[in-house]
Scaffold this active site. Sequence first.
Site, PDB file in Angstrom:
ATOM      1  N   ALA A  11      -4.862  -3.667   8.320  1.00  0.00           N
ATOM      2  CA  ALA A  11      -4.389  -4.935   8.898  1.00  0.00           C
ATOM      3  C   ALA A  11      -3.065  -5.334   8.276  1.00  0.00           C
ATOM      4  CB  ALA A  11      -5.438  -6.027   8.674  1.00  0.00           C
ATOM      5  N   GLY A  12      -2.259  -4.331   7.963  1.00  0.00           N
ATOM      6  CA  GLY A  12      -0.941  -4.600   7.374  1.00  0.00           C
ATOM      7  C   GLY A  12       0.089  -4.870   8.456  1.00  0.00           C
ATOM      8  N   GLY A  15      -0.632  -2.676  11.671  1.00  0.00           N
ATOM      9  CA  GLY A  15      -1.951  -2.989  12.228  1.00  0.00           C
ATOM     10  C   GLY A  15      -2.042  -4.394  12.802  1.00  0.00           C
ATOM     11  N   ARG A  91       8.818  10.563   4.401  1.00  0.00           N
ATOM     12  CA  ARG A  91       7.432  10.368   4.848  1.00  0.00           C
ATOM     13  C   ARG A  91       6.504  11.328   4.097  1.00  0.00           C
ATOM     14  NH1 ARG A  91      10.456  10.170   9.702  1.00  0.00           N
ATOM     15  NH2 ARG A  91      10.416   8.130  10.699  1.00  0.00           N
ATOM     16  N   VAL A 121      -1.428   6.693  13.119  1.00  0.00           N
ATOM     17  CA  VAL A 121      -0.070   6.162  12.913  1.00  0.00           C
ATOM     18  C   VAL A 121       0.400   6.436  11.480  1.00  0.00           C
ATOM     19  CG1 VAL A 121       1.369   4.075  13.039  1.00  0.00           C
ATOM     20  CG2 VAL A 121      -0.568   4.321  14.584  1.00  0.00           C
ATOM     21  N   ARG A 154      13.649   4.685  20.083  1.00  0.00           N
ATOM     22  CA  ARG A 154      14.844   4.504  19.237  1.00  0.00           C
ATOM     23  C   ARG A 154      16.040   5.156  19.913  1.00  0.00           C
ATOM     24  NH1 ARG A 154      11.526   5.413  13.640  1.00  0.00           N
ATOM     25  NH2 ARG A 154      11.186   3.205  13.247  1.00  0.00           N
ATOM     26  N   HIS A 178       7.265  14.353  13.182  1.00  0.00           N
ATOM     27  CA  HIS A 178       7.840  13.024  12.967  1.00  0.00           C
ATOM     28  C   HIS A 178       8.545  13.018  11.609  1.00  0.00           C
ATOM     29  CE1 HIS A 178       8.361   8.826  13.590  1.00  0.00           C
ATOM     30  NE2 HIS A 178       7.500   8.433  12.671  1.00  0.00           N
TER      31      HIS A 178
HETATM   32  N1  APR Z   1      -9.029   1.411   4.747  1.00  0.00           N
HETATM   33  C1  APR Z   1      -8.488   0.428   5.480  1.00  0.00           C
HETATM   34  N2  APR Z   1      -7.271  -0.092   5.254  1.00  0.00           N
HETATM   35  C2  APR Z   1      -6.585   0.421   4.229  1.00  0.00           C
HETATM   36  C3  APR Z   1      -7.079   1.461   3.408  1.00  0.00           C
HETATM   37  C4  APR Z   1      -8.370   1.954   3.709  1.00  0.00           C
HETATM   38  N3  APR Z   1      -8.933   2.941   2.999  1.00  0.00           N
HETATM   39  N4  APR Z   1      -6.150   1.750   2.472  1.00  0.00           N
HETATM   40  C5  APR Z   1      -5.112   0.921   2.681  1.00  0.00           C
HETATM   41  N5  APR Z   1      -5.371   0.119   3.744  1.00  0.00           N
HETATM   42  C6  APR Z   1      -4.557  -0.956   4.302  1.00  0.00           C
HETATM   43  C7  APR Z   1      -3.807  -1.744   3.248  1.00  0.00           C
HETATM   44  O1  APR Z   1      -4.648  -2.653   2.565  1.00  0.00           O
HETATM   45  C8  APR Z   1      -2.735  -2.432   4.104  1.00  0.00           C
HETATM   46  O2  APR Z   1      -3.149  -3.721   4.546  1.00  0.00           O
HETATM   47  O3  APR Z   1      -3.540  -0.444   5.148  1.00  0.00           O
HETATM   48  C9  APR Z   1      -2.583  -1.499   5.306  1.00  0.00           C
HETATM   49  C10 APR Z   1      -1.197  -0.893   5.413  1.00  0.00           C
HETATM   50  O4  APR Z   1      -0.328  -1.904   5.708  1.00  0.00           O
HETATM   51  P1  APR Z   1       1.187  -1.958   5.178  1.00  0.00           P
HETATM   52  O5  APR Z   1       1.193  -1.730   3.706  1.00  0.00           O
HETATM   53  O6  APR Z   1       1.789  -3.231   5.698  1.00  0.00           O
HETATM   54  O7  APR Z   1       1.856  -0.692   5.855  1.00  0.00           O
HETATM   55  P2  APR Z   1       2.377  -0.558   7.360  1.00  0.00           P
HETATM   56  O8  APR Z   1       3.805  -0.903   7.438  1.00  0.00           O
HETATM   57  O9  APR Z   1       1.428  -1.233   8.278  1.00  0.00           O
HETATM   58  O10 APR Z   1       2.293   1.035   7.552  1.00  0.00           O
HETATM   59  C11 APR Z   1       1.034   1.686   7.583  1.00  0.00           C
HETATM   60  O11 APR Z   1       1.777   3.348   9.122  1.00  0.00           O
HETATM   61  O12 APR Z   1       3.899   3.666   9.944  1.00  0.00           O
HETATM   62  C12 APR Z   1       2.959   4.108   9.021  1.00  0.00           C
HETATM   63  O13 APR Z   1       4.230   5.042   7.190  1.00  0.00           O
HETATM   64  C13 APR Z   1       3.451   3.953   7.597  1.00  0.00           C
HETATM   65  O14 APR Z   1       1.676   5.134   6.528  1.00  0.00           O
HETATM   66  C14 APR Z   1       2.163   3.852   6.836  1.00  0.00           C
HETATM   67  C15 APR Z   1       1.227   3.158   7.833  1.00  0.00           C
END
Ligand code: APR
Length: 316
Positions: A11-12, A15, A91, A121, A154, A178
């Site tokens: 849910a980052g 998400g 990456r 993703v 892009r 990618h």
């Molecule tokens: N289960 C569920 N969620 C998880 C887990 C897990 N085991 N491990 C980490 N997370 C969550 C983190 O807590 C965080 O909220 O995944 C989320 C990732 O969010 P961000 O740090 O904001 O990253 P984001 O920019 O969303 O990118 C996520 O997508 O585009 C790709 O390279 C990027 O690998 C990265 C992914």
Amino acid sequence: MARKKISVIGAGNVGATLAQRLAEKELGNVVVLDIPITEGMPAGKGLDILQSGPIYGYDSQVKGTIDYSDTANSDVVVITAGIPRKPGMSRDDLLNTNAAIVKAVTEQVARTSPNAILIVVSNPLDAMCYVALKVSGFPKHRVIGMAGVLDSARMATFIAEAAQVSVEDVQTMVLGGHGDTMVPIIRYCTIAGVPIAEILKKEQMDAIVKRTAEGGAEIVKLLKTGSAFYAPSASVGAMVEAILKDKKRILPCAVFLQGEYGIKDLFVGVPVKLGERGIEQIIQLNLTVEERIALQKSADSVKELTEILRRQQVVS
Ligand code: APR
């Protein structure tokens, strides 16, 4: 008709933005899940998105959770869990951390939503798709990576800017892994059906190809604390829509190739038909020798990462 169910793991930035886009498009009910350490964060974001419904006029249910049982029997599950890169990182630097995360997530998803279509993703994308395929045991038409739609968007943005035309009239095609070795295919890029080679100068096209391949890094450098998420979430949204509305759209996606394009047992980006069954067809383009070599080179770099995961026995 019962509403479809879409779960977003992580849910980052990607998400949560994706959950919002899915709800706004009313593609189904949305569950967004994160890890327990984040406590109320996913629930808070879910509630916040839900409360936009009366303003935007959508009835999709949105729920944030830390419990996989809330995601049970999803039609589509999108895996965005993992760490994003920071300036100076490729990456590929995310490989070990994200492989462990994607593995753990996929085990849960396969258990709770055994019939779902998985969209991956997390980066490095092609290697993470491989982990999801192997760990889930799902058939290959139900494990799809999001990369080509983003890279193509892009490229379309840069072409529209250079030619001073609407992005709506630009069609692009980016194949390969990618990463830096992705393969933008100029020959298949058009503006209202006209090949861009008839409209843009060679220097302009070369610059666009380079900027497309470095598109993610350009944003990481500007953001400093993470990576792109608006265009990535929009790209996943288009894929989810194509699947749940059975649109049969032709979109470049990372798929498990088994001899197509001369590539075997690797996830690489190629155009596919997306519909209710997931990947319904892999489209085989007639590539030139140069394009084929570039695609093979890109596949080789995906293979390197996949081999590392195999050696470390993360996957078989
Ligand atoms: N289960 C569920 N969620 C998880 C887990 C897990 N085991 N491990 C980490 N997370 C969550 C983190 O807590 C965080 O909220 O995944 C989320 C990732 O969010 P961000 O740090 O904001 O990253 P984001 O920019 O969303 O990118 C996520 O997508 O585009 C790709 O390279 C990027 O690998 C990265 C992914």
